[in-house]
Scaffold this motif. Structure first.
Motif: not given
Ligand SMILES: [Mg+2]
Ligand SMILES: Nc1ncnc2c1ncn2[C@@H]1O[C@H](COP(=O)(O)OP(=O)(O)OP(=O)(O)O)[C@@H](O)[C@H]1O
Ligand SMILES: Nc1ncnc2c1ncn2[C@@H]1O[C@H](COP(=O)(O)OP(=O)(O)OP(=O)(O)O)[C@@H](O)[C@H]1O
Ligand SMILES: [Mg+2]
Lengths: 260, 231, 388, 315, 438
Positions: A46, B134, A88, A174-175
């Protein structure tokens, strides 16, 4: 002119305080390629996206977009040069309707800038484009629903919609499928494929099924470096990647069962 | 230990759970599966007293329905929420501190245990949690709840966004918890991991339990899988 | 006109931070009106005063003025703040111009900006108080005779009033005592200073033996307190130490040498003294707006002279009119409509027996000098436009 | 030298006083993110309570009882009003405290009248503490400085020795999660708001007799304490402390400086005459703007260092 | 470029633009109200109030451009309306002296330009930041300007301010603007045009991006916009309208004093804009009207007006944080689904019982104020036609009794209403879902 790469990172570095998070990442992406970026948690994927899209300025190194330096520019400047990203964690305009969200994404690229001398309703091109986008991400029915009242999956779709709205040629996701069920993920991947035809795509993913289904090439980021950048098969076979990221049977199972 | 009977939950006027029944025994890992929106997270929140509900929630012989979340937590229930509700402005260490129910600590788990489990967190312990990756945030939420020393832990999608290797690690850890006598109610999307570690599996559909059995029976039951888990 | 009722619209802050002053003054007007109604005034009219809340704001004053005019009021009185005063002066003038036959009269009982009787003077405006220049004339005349005063520090609020006090003091003292040195001058933003000790340090350093200030309210009491705290015993010459609340705060700060220049004081005898006592009995509050007494008296006399309560005639009658006041005779000067009256220098000190205890503090303002009207009379630049 | 020493002393003591006034605000603002516009009003009721209690039982009990009473009012307000609007965001929270300040002002005027009350410094503390170069330093001022320091220590202990601060900060983003971890969030919010109000009340007990106790006192200190909190940095106690001292010292010394741009221009060889455009601005002396320097500092600080002196965050 | 090439593009969608009848009706009504108001309310006070309402409407709407549409909480909006006032009155004075040959009716535009100019200057620093830092900078600048306004009598006219005479310059068709009614119509025209323009602004690309900046400034940067520039331009435009209202105020009062730039003013704009409703375009119009009513009328009716104002805010924030506009919109929604009719009994019950509570409570407040302010006038007072004895137990008991009864009845009515309301909302939700899935 001579630079063939849509996006190129040259020895990119970024430190937060004393910790260096990105430690000399280099990557060159050809126009029209779909790249999956994978790597362990906290590897800096990220952060890499943040550096490219202008959210942070790199400590050193270069980022080139179609041959032009973009490192250190502001996000909106980079966006105007044709690079767009998603987040994300869902990042949309909660108190605007779906349609307005998309229209916001469209306005700059159609050259409306900061004008307050034209009515939105008269901007036929912007409205058509927003409608088309809405149709593409299958939110037509929710046209006038406020974004904050959408379900999670719908919000993710809107997130992608805003990202591609400006017609950028290089897109970072992002994801994009985080938090979705298998079936939704599958639908979503189709959607992504569909909307990014002819564009350069970089996407971060942990779901190996998705990764292998979507990507032309895979970049593996570990500890802030790109340790491998190759075709899916080659990456899967790579010993270092196995150790650092995939682990043993889970990866196998996922890769195999990705299609279910 | 935990017994749920005829649980109905509401968000304002919308009726989300329609009479949920199940129980979780001591040292048991129970997987709660189901599609998006089937009501699994709501079940977790209902147990923790975070949504309006009716029915019976019985924890070690005590009715907890109507209690405040913090009172329920003090009875020994731990909850790991789904969307990484870390506290972004606090450091990793402070986040863990808030997991402890009393400032003195003294639970089964120490900070060091946590850092040992996820060395990554130790490296980042003085960073603001909001800037964690995350996956790191996901680890943090899990550890934070463990710091409160719960006897039953409800985990909502713990492997979301984790690298495959870490997913495996989490699985291992849940098994270790079980060995220490802690019960786990595991809400999962990824069938693979859930099936491999749980003792029992529940499948939820449209706000009620539609299947209960061992992972093996579930694996065998193609109809349930097709109807309630896949498309 | 005998038996007629003359209604006066009083407009000053009756709510908000300055309500205390406004409320007291409204009561004073009503009290004076009641007391001097009927047979007590030569015209035999009945006076009635009604309060309008202008919240101290010039713009709101214009609204209250409209409201009062709508309700048939022909006499307006206001005093708190020259801002509102100038707004009313201007608006009354325009109103009278645009509504001939329905003229209003503005009795100004405390707005002391000299402009109102000089460059901005107006035929329909009459001032009962003494303006800044007159008070300064009186003050400098008093200070002239104080040999102790050699080095003076001037401090004030940085707005028109404070600036005027500084300016007129310097002019006046230079004329009367050229040997007195101004050793320092400070203008601070109004109401912004919480701690005056830096100013006190400056005053001490300058070696001043007297302070002159036009400060009022908190800016005055905090200054006095800071002087006390630092143990600096320098006499202060002020304008507004007598305003509601200030004596209480002064008393709480301990002994200090404070002088006030005003057109009256707390220890009058005779009619006004009796009024003060009755007022206190009735409202448990001090009667200090003596202009109300003069104002009603003047109106009564003018109405008697004009044989009418019609403002156009009364205004004419008031020009140059002399009446007996609580301190000798006062005259409404025709050239600028400024009341010419005696001035007093009073000193703040512990009240002796029989002296009036201001705000129940045990302190009082004793008159130490009375000056005849001519002493404080100042020239005017007013070019009065009189209606044809 | 004499002037310098005295000014420094004045500056520091004024700075401490500012800190005393703003500490409760800092506490509430840094923890709850609520810009409490009624803070100065709590300060005012503190002073009026102290006045009444002093008349009944004396100053020292008032020192304890008045802040307690104000704290209770604050806590009740949090519980019955502020909490309800919490979910509507910071603007609503700010506005409700704004509304409260109106109500408090009116109620105070109803109870104690519209003018100042005779609230005096207790006999034990009146008179000078020491004399320096012939200038007395009042004992009461020393007492105020001491209390300010005590407040600093108390808040610091509260922040570092307990997890209250953490709980609140966490609850700002995810209140439900904090509750699920076993913390009674509403009670903590109530306590912090009450505590902040009590600190304001204490400042009122001490500031009321040092200055003037009157209904206008809230309006007089209102804006400047915001400056302290913002300049110090949102969320930083040490910052607020530093900012108080800085503002105190800067303002005090600025009063002593009688030069203006005129002098500077003259040195640069420009002729500035009363006809020059903006002459009024040119002739403005530093001492004349001293009391509004804090606002200038505020604007500059936010432009160049929006986190404030020691702040950790911008918003 | 790719997106619009999609074969499914419903390009015809915007080809047909129906005449928006609802909008025409609303705007015509607005114009009609503006024209007719002074014919209905004819006293000179009500005419001044109407004039001031026009002014307040413009300034509150312009304030809401910042607060409601841009999420910028300003504590210093009066700076721009106030400086607009000052420059207008100076301009007017030039016209009076015959040095400037512009018609008086254009003076407000000068105010607008002045507001804009200062916004260009100050806005450059204020809009660098958003959220709390923005609020604090505006607070600081507001305090500075206000302090300065007292310090420089040369420009701001000192305590007395700057006065002028609007009867000046050319007089087309004999319009002098001397009589209040002529000025009223000038202001009404300005109000109508400004309201129209500000509404139009919300329908432009910049207006929409301003909403986006309010909601999520970070994301805005990633769709190509510089958030700061969006804020800056909006700030300047808002200041322009604020300046116009300042100019109108200068014409109306013919005097401008430093209070127009004070923090109180800015605070009043904030409070009343919020009270009217910041989330809807028309909210501030209500806010502006209420502002004038509160300051001019309420304060004459009762000395306790500030207390009432504070209480109203408190309750409003707690129970209807969207302001009056949101209450109206909620009921319109119910009406749109055809169910408002059922509610009128409940509304009547609520209104009557609330009125009873109000009378009881207000009588007590009035008695307290009376005791405090007018002890000498004896304990008797008259309040809305009722004689009360502030010393008499019976009066107090009466009031308490009335209030308690009122509260009891109100609670009964409220419960009934809440049930009905909830049921209707449920119905609407369902209905909407149904329509959606059609
Ligand atoms: Mg990430
Ligand atoms: N602003 C910041 N300040 C300090 N550290 C940061 C900051 N941003 C990111 N980091 C650190 O950089 C590391 C990389 O984070 P990043 O979010 O890029 O990881 P990631 O590869 O995306 O991981 P995941 O797959 O878990 O999302 C993390 O350890 C994180 O704590
Ligand atoms: N705060 C809320 N208000 C109203 N409805 C809600 C709310 N949260 C969830 N719902 C609804 O309740 C239903 C069950 O939601 P829940 O979050 O329990 O599902 P889940 O099984 O956990 O799904 P997911 O995989 O999305 O986490 C869904 O239809 C959802 O739309
Ligand atoms: Mg869930």
């Amino acid at each position: 002119m001579s630079n063939p790469y849509a996006l190129e990172l040259k020895d990119l570095r970024k430190s937060f305080g004393k910790t260096e998070i990105i430690r000399g990442a280099s990557l060159a992406v050809n126009a029209g390629e779909r790249i999956a970026v994978i790597g362990p948690n906290g590897a800096g994927k990220s952060t890499l996206f943040n550096l490219i899209s202008g959210r942070f300025a790199p400590t050193s190194g270069e980022v080139l977009l179609n041959g032009n330096r973009i490192d250190g520019l502001k996000p909106f400047e980079i966006n105007r040069m044709g690079l767009s990203r998603s987040f994300q964690i869902t990042n949309i305009f909660p108190k605007l309707s779906v349609f307005e969200n998309l229209r916001c994404g469209v306005l700059w690229s159609l050259g409306y800038k900061y004008t307050f001398l034209k009515f939105l309703a008269d901007l036929d091109d912007a409205n058509e484009r927003a409608e088309a986008l809405m149709h593409m991400i299958k939110l037509d029915r929710k046209r006038d629903v406020l974004a904050m009242n959408l379900t999670y999956a719908e919000q993710r779709a809107l997130e992608i919609g805003i990202t591609i709205a400006g017609g950028a040629t290089v897109i970072l996701l992002d994801e994009p499928t985080a938090g979705m069920s298998k079936s939704e993920t599958r639908r979503f991947i189709e959607l992504i494929k569909e909307v990014t035809v002819g564009k350069t795509l970089l996407t971060v993913e942990h779901d190996m099924g998705v990764v292998f289904g979507l990507a032309d090439k895979i970049a593996v980021v570990v500890y802030g470096e790109v340790i491998a950048y190759d075709t899916p098969e080659a990456v899967r076979a790579n010993q270092r990647v196995q150790e650092a990221y995939l682990g043993s049977h889970v990866a196998e199972a996922q890769a195999a069962g990705g299609g279910h | 230990m935990l017994k749920i009977e005829n649980l109905h939950a509401f968000y304002g006027k919308s009726h989300v759970l329609h009479g949920v029944h199940f129980n979780v025994g001591q040292g048991e890992i129970v997987a709660l599966l189901g599609r998006n929106g089937s009501g699994r997270s709501t079940t977790a929140k209902a147990i923790m007293g975070m949504v309006d509900c009716t029915g019976v929630v019985d924890w070690k012989g005590k009715h907890t329905l109507g209690m405040k979340p913090y009172e329920i937590a003090h009875l020994g229930l731990g909850y790991v929420p789904e969307n990484r509700d870390i506290f972004p402005k606090l450091t990793v260490h402070q986040n863990l501190m808030l997991g402890q129910k009393s400032a003195k600590g003294g639970g089964r788990w120490s900070f060091d245990d946590m850092y040992e489990m996820f060395p990554r967190l130790k490296e980042r312990q003085h960073t603001e949690a909001g800037v964690l990756s995350g996956g790191e945030q996901q680890m943090l939420t899990l550890c934070r709840t463990l710091m409160g020393d719960p006897e039953l832990i409800i985990i909502d999608e713990p492997t979301e966004g984790l690298a495959p290797k870490i997913v495996e690690l989490v699985g291992e850890y849940l098994k270790k918890l079980k060995e220490k006598g802690i019960s786990v109610l595991l809400i999962e999307q990824k069938l693979t991991i859930a099936m491999s570690i749980s003792d029992r599996a529940l499948v939820m559909g449209h706000g009620s339990i539609v299947f209960e059995g061992t992972p093996d029976t579930l694996r065998a039951d193609a109809y349930i899988r097709k109807e309630w888990l896949e498309v | 006109q005998k038996g007629e009722t003359v209604r006066i619209a009083f407009m000053d802050p009756l709510s908000g931070p300055f309500a205390n002053v406004g409320q007291n003054q409204l009561k004073s007007w009503q009290f004076a009106a009641e007391r001097l109604s009927g047979a007590k005034n030569p015209a035999g009219v009945k006076f009635e005063v009604v309060g309008f809340d202008n919240k101290g704001s010039p713009q709101e004053s214009l609204n209250t003025l409209k409201a009062a005019a709508d309700q048939g009021f022909r006499y307006i009185t206001q005093g708190n703040g020259s801002g509102a005063g100038l707004a009313i002066l201007d608006a009354v003038s325009k109103y009278n111009e645009r509504n001939p036959g329905k003229e209003l009269i503005y009795l100004n009982y405390a707005a002391v900006d000299p402009a109102m009787t000089n460059e901005k003077c107006d035929y329909w405006h009459f001032r009962l108080d003494a303006d800044t220049t007159m008070k300064m004339e009186a003050l400098t005349s008093f200070m002239k005779d104080q040999p102790k005063v050699t080095k003076v520090y001037v401090i004030g609020q940085n707005y028109s009033h404070g600036q005027q006090v500084a300016k007129y003091f310097k002019e006046g003292i230079a004329r009367k005592r050229p040997d007195v040195k101004i050793v320092g001058e400070d203008l601070h933003p109004i109401g912004q200073v919480k701690d005056f000790s830096p100013y006190v340090a400056k005053i001490k350093q300058s070696g001043a033996d007297a302070i002159v200030t036009g400060n009022w309210g908190q800016d005055l009491t905090l200054l006095v307190k800071a002087l006390n705290d630092a143990g600096l015993k320098v006499p202060m010459y002020t304008y507004y130490a007598g305003v509601t609340g200030t004596p209480t705060a002064l008393a709480a700060g301990g002994d200090s040498e404070v002088y006030v220049v005003a057109y009256g004081h707390a220890n009058h005898t005779g009619e006004l003294g009796a009024m003060g006592a009755d007022f206190f009995k009735k409202f448990s509050d001090d009667y200090y707006t003596y202009a109300t007494y003069n104002g009603i008296n003047l109106l009564g006399a003018a109405m008697a002279k004009a044989k009418s309560t019609e403002p156009a005639k009364v205004a004419k009658a008031m020009e140059g009119l002399a009446v007996k006041s609580f301190a000798g005779e006062v005259t409404m000067r025709a050239s600028d409509h400024q009341l010419q009256q005696s001035m007093f220098i009073t000193k703040w000190q512990k009240a002796k027996k029989g002296e009036y205890s201001v705000e129940k503090t045990g302190y009082t303002f004793v008159p130490i000098k009375e000056m005849a009207p001519y002493i404080s009379s100042t020239p005017t630049s007013c070019q009065m436009k009189r209606p044809a | 030298m004499e002037f310098f020493t005295i000014s420094l002393l004045n500056g520091i003591s004024y700075g401490l006083l500012l800190f005393m006034l703003s500490s409760g605000l800092t506490l509430i603002f840094s923890m709850m993110g609520v810009l409490n516009f009624a803070h100065a009003s709590f300060y005012m009721i503190g002073a009026f309570f102290a006045y009444t209690i002093t008349q009944l039982v004396g100053f020292w009990p008032a020192l304890l009882l008045a802040p307690l009473a104000v704290g209770l009012i604050g806590a009740a307000f949090e519980k019955y009003c502020l909490r309800r609007v919490h979910k509507f965001g910071h603007v609503a929270e700010l506005l409700i405290t704004f509304g409260l300040s109106f109500i408090i002002l009116e109620v105070v005027q109803l109870i104690w009248g519209t003018s100042s009350v005779d609230y005096r410094v207790p006999a034990e503390l009146s008179g000078p503490l020491f004399t320096l170069f012939g200038t007395q330093f009042p004992a009461y001022r020393g007492f105020m400085m001491l209390v300010a320091l005590l407040m600093l220590v108390a808040i610091w202990l509260l922040l570092t020795r307990t997890r209250i601060g953490l709980v609140i900060q966490a609850a700002l983003t995810h209140p439900e999660t904090v509750e699920a971890l076993g913390h009674n969030v509403p009670r903590v919010f109530m306590m912090v708001f009450g505590g902040g109000a009590a600190l304001a009340g204490l400042a009122g007990v001490i500031g009321g007799n040092a200055f003037v106790t009157e209904p206008g006192m809230a309006g007089a200190v209102g804006p400047v304490i915001f400056v302290v909190v913002v300049v110090g940095g949102m969320g930083s106690l040490a910052g607020a402390f530093l900012a108080s001292i800085l503002i105190g010292v800067v303002q005090t010394f600025a009063v002593g400086i009688d030069s203006s741009f005129l002098g500077a221009a003259a040195m640069a060889g420009w002729q500035i005459t009363p006809e020059t455009f903006g002459y009024a601005l040119w002739k403005l002396k530093v001492s004349q703007v001293a009391p509004i320097l804090p606002f200038l500092l505020l604007v500059l600080m936010l432009i160049f260092r929006p986190k404030g002196l020691l702040g950790t965050r911008e918003g | 470029m790719n997106a619009s090439a999609s074969p499914m593009t419903p390009s015809a969608y915007y080809g047909f633009k129906p005449l928006n009848i609802g909008r025409w009706v609303v705007w015509s009504l607005f114009a009609l109200v503006l024209v007719a108001a002074p014919l209905v309310f004819t006293s000179s006070l009500s005419q001044t109030m109407l004039t001031q309402m026009g002014i307040a409407i413009i300034v509150c709407l312009s304030y809401n451009m910042l607060l409601g549409q841009g999420g910028m909480l300003s504590f210093g909006h009066a700076v721009y309306s106030g400086l607009g006032s000052f420059l207008s009155i100076h301009a007017l004075n030039l016209v009076v002296k015959g040095q400037w040959p512009i018609p008086v009716s254009l003076i407000p535009v000068i105010g607008g330009l002045a507001g804009m100019l200062f916004a260009i200057l100050f806005g450059y620093v204020t809009t660098k930041k958003a959220a709390t830092p923005f609020a604090m900078i505006t607070l600081g600048i507001g305090e500075l300007v206000f302090a300065m306004s007292l310090m420089f009598p040369e420009f701001f006219g000192g305590e007395g301010g700057v006065s002028s005479n609007r009867v000046a310059g050319p007089k087309p068709f004999g319009i002098t603007f001397g009589p209040q009614i002529q000025l009223y119509y000038l202001i009404a025209i300005y109000t109508f045009i400004c309201t129209g323009l500000m509404f139009a602004f919300t329908r432009t690309p910049l207006g929409r991006m301003l909403n986006a900046v309010r909601d999520n400034p970070e994301r805005v940067e990633f769709v190509g916009y510089d958030t700061r520039k969006v804020r800056y331009i909006a700030f300047i435009i808002a200041a322009f309208f604020a300046g116009i209202s300042g100019g109108l105020a200068a014409l109306n009062f013919e005097i401008v004093t430093s209070e127009v730039v004070s923090g109180y003013r800015s605070g009043a704009y904030l409070l009343f804009t919020f009270l009217g409703g910041a989330t809807f375009f028309f909210g501030p119009i209500i806010g502006g009207i209420l502002m004038v009513l509160a300051f001019v009328l309420l304060s004459e009716i009762t000395k306790a007006w500030l207390l009432y104002l504070g209480l109203v805010f408190l309750f409003m924030l707690m129970y209807a944080p969207g302001g009056i506009a949101s209450l109206i919109m909620m009921n319109l929604r119910v009406a749109a689904f055809g169910r408002l009719k059922e509610l009128w009994v409940s509304y009547l019950a609520l209104a009557v019982t609330a009125f009873i509570v109000l009378i009881g409570a207000a009588s007590m407040i009035e008695m307290v104020y009376h005791l405090k302010l007018n002890p000498a006038l004896g304990p008797q007072l008259k309040f809305i036609g009722i004689s009360l004895n502030a010393h008499g137990l019976d009066s107090w008991f009466g009031c308490i009794f009335v209030m308690l009864t009122g509260i009891g009845l109100f609670e009964v009515a409220r419960r009934q209403f809440a049930r009905q309301w909830g049921e209707i909302q449920e119905f609407i939700e369902k209905e909407m879902k149904r329509r959606e899935s059609l």
